[in-house]
Design a protein around this motif. Structure first.
Motif, PDB file in Angstrom:
ATOM      1  N   ASP A 118      -5.737  -0.381  -8.294  1.00 29.92           N
ATOM      2  CA  ASP A 118      -6.978  -1.307  -8.203  1.00 29.92           C
ATOM      3  C   ASP A 118      -7.850  -0.926  -7.163  1.00 29.92           C
ATOM      4  O   ASP A 118      -9.009  -1.367  -6.955  1.00 29.92           O
ATOM      5  CB  ASP A 118      -6.352  -2.670  -7.859  1.00 29.92           C
ATOM      6  N   TYR A 119      -7.291  -0.363  -6.076  1.00 33.09           N
ATOM      7  CA  TYR A 119      -7.839   0.162  -4.734  1.00 33.09           C
ATOM      8  C   TYR A 119      -7.300   1.246  -4.309  1.00 33.09           C
ATOM      9  O   TYR A 119      -5.948   1.880  -4.600  1.00 33.09           O
ATOM     10  CB  TYR A 119      -7.637  -0.750  -3.766  1.00 33.09           C
ATOM     11  N   GLN A 175       0.698  -1.158   0.125  1.00 34.38           N
ATOM     12  CA  GLN A 175       0.176  -0.113  -0.166  1.00 34.38           C
ATOM     13  C   GLN A 175       0.945   1.351  -0.002  1.00 34.38           C
ATOM     14  O   GLN A 175       1.846   1.238   0.958  1.00 34.38           O
ATOM     15  CB  GLN A 175      -0.950   0.214   1.306  1.00 34.38           C
ATOM     16  N   TYR A 190     -12.445   3.093  -1.524  1.00 38.54           N
ATOM     17  CA  TYR A 190     -12.949   3.257  -0.027  1.00 38.54           C
ATOM     18  C   TYR A 190     -12.847   4.399   0.421  1.00 38.54           C
ATOM     19  O   TYR A 190     -11.687   5.109   0.519  1.00 38.54           O
ATOM     20  CB  TYR A 190     -11.955   2.328   0.776  1.00 38.54           C
ATOM     21  N   GLU A 200      -7.754   4.185  -1.350  1.00 39.25           N
ATOM     22  CA  GLU A 200      -8.359   4.678   0.096  1.00 39.25           C
ATOM     23  C   GLU A 200      -8.319   5.994   0.330  1.00 39.25           C
ATOM     24  O   GLU A 200      -7.228   6.558   0.452  1.00 39.25           O
ATOM     25  CB  GLU A 200      -7.626   3.866   1.321  1.00 39.25           C
ATOM     26  N   LYS A 222     -11.774  -0.074  -7.136  1.00 32.91           N
ATOM     27  CA  LYS A 222     -12.593  -0.280  -5.726  1.00 32.91           C
ATOM     28  C   LYS A 222     -12.044   1.214  -5.062  1.00 32.91           C
ATOM     29  O   LYS A 222     -10.881   1.373  -4.865  1.00 32.91           O
ATOM     30  CB  LYS A 222     -12.470  -1.323  -4.919  1.00 32.91           C
ATOM     31  N   VAL A 249      -2.356  -0.274  -4.643  1.00 27.34           N
ATOM     32  CA  VAL A 249      -3.170   0.093  -3.603  1.00 27.34           C
ATOM     33  C   VAL A 249      -2.551   1.592  -3.318  1.00 27.34           C
ATOM     34  O   VAL A 249      -1.606   1.601  -2.978  1.00 27.34           O
ATOM     35  CB  VAL A 249      -3.062  -0.858  -2.455  1.00 27.34           C
TER      36      VAL A 249
END
Length: 374
Positions: A180-181, A116, A228, A183, A226, A154
């Motif tokens: 891909d992700y 991350q 978050y 936050e 995605k 991430v």
């Protein structure tokens, strides 16, 4: 070791290994303690291996290597390899600063599952200002290398008043990097962020506008990326559940070996947080005063004690209650049922006033010169 008699104690599932407080960045929202320079001792490689083995034996499955900047530990690949042998799913939580392609390959070979990477803003000027280090270009390159070597991409971006206006650009950057992700973590006000709260807290209008942008983008990239979005609890009616329940799921080990029910727990008075140099992880988890302190609901005062939601949010965050009221037993003031809710209202008003002021004080950047209580 003395501790309260608690029954039905569940095993830890998530181990956060804070390998070091050393970091090349100086972010003013860092969650490390203000006096981190006083905790400069770091436990050895052998001790970390023992901790990982003991926690895994108890049932921990998720492992985060964090800091500070965990890349400053030269034994990181060795610890990653040990974690893989034990059966952990391991995650490197990093600024990406100093993460070369050779190091990524080395960590991949050692068995690291997940990386991350944090980025402070969508522009080089603002990113480097917030980080206190010229790091934007290297972070961009690291993000591409992470993707190149087969890891899920991430990205973590801490959102605050300095960068919230870049929300659309931050998301566009994430898309361009093939994330891909993503936050989007609205600042939680602990550690250095608490010291800088007036300067970091956006207005309600800024929060709402940013969240709308994030939700619209989330729909646009559904199935590809995605998103978050970590909601800021200062603008909520109910507090976040403290670590999914104190001493139920999360175990943090600080660089000096102090075991913590959450990463800010060493700030709380009278917990006598134990050290892995003195006790086994099992003894700490089951018997220590610190981990039993807020287990269950017996410790609660009103209005939490008789609240129908007490098993849902556990009275909110103990560290936040202490930071804001001076009493760690009190209901988290974020809760609308708290008699101290006015503290939150006043904090929001103070931050708004700061945003409108022509004489706004400068941010306090995290570094050892400023490593003291404010």
């Amino acid at each position: 070791m003395a501790g309260s008699n608690k029954t039905n104690i569940t095993p830890p599932r998530w181990l956060l290994a804070e390998l070091t407080y050393k970091c090349p960045l100086q972010c003013p929202y860092c969650s490390n303690p203000l006096d981190y320079a006083k905790h400069s001792d770091e436990i050895s490689t052998a001790d970390w291996k023992r901790v990982l083995a003991e926690a895994r034996k108890m049932g921990a499955v998720q492992l985060g290597f964090s800091g500070g900047e965990p890349l400053t530990r030269q034994d990181l690949p060795e610890l990653v390899e040990h974690a893989r042998e034990l059966g952990y799913y391991s995650n490197l939580i990093t600024s990406g600063y100093g993460l070369t392609e050779a190091k990524i390959i080395q960590l991949k070979k050692a068995g690291l599952d997940h990386i991350q990477v944090s980025i402070q803003a969508s522009s080089q000027e603002l990113n480097d200002h917030i980080a206190g280090t010229k790091s934007f270009q290297s972070k961009q390159e690291v993000a591409r290398l992470v993707k190149k070597h087969g890891y899920p991409m991430v990205l973590c971006v801490v959102i605050h008043r300095e960068n919230i206006h870049q929300m659309a650009d931050i998301l566009a950057m994430a898309e361009a990097l093939g994330a891909d992700y993503v936050e989007l973590a609205n600042t939680q006000y602990y550690g250095w962020a608490h010291a800088n709260r007036d300067l970091l807290m956006p207005t309600q209008e800024q929060y709402q506008a940013a969240e709308e942008i994030a939700q619209t983008f989330k729909e646009k990239v559904a199935g590809k990326m995605k998103i978050y979005y970590v909601v800021p609890d200062f603008h909520e009616d109910r507090p976040k559940a403290c670590m999914n329940g104190w001493g139920t799921t999360f175990l943090t080990i600080a660089p000096d070996g102090v075991a913590l029910p959450c990463h800010s727990a060493r700030e709380l008075p009278g917990l006598d947080c134990p050290n892995v140099n003195d006790y086994s992880v099992s003894e700490i988890w089951h018997e220590s005063k610190a981990f039993n302190f807020f287990r269950g609901t017996e410790w609660m005062q009103e209005p939490c004690k008789s609240c129908a939601e007490k098993d849902k949010d556990f009275g909110g965050c103990r560290c936040q209650a202490y930071l804001l009221t001076g009493d760690m037993y009190k209901t988290d003031p974020v809760c609308s049922k708290s008699p101290d809710k006015h503290i939150i209202t006043e904090a929001i008003a103070s931050a708004r006033q700061s945003a409108l002021s022509d004489n706004e004080k400068p941010l306090i950047f995290r570094n050892s010169k400023n490593s003291k209580a404010y």
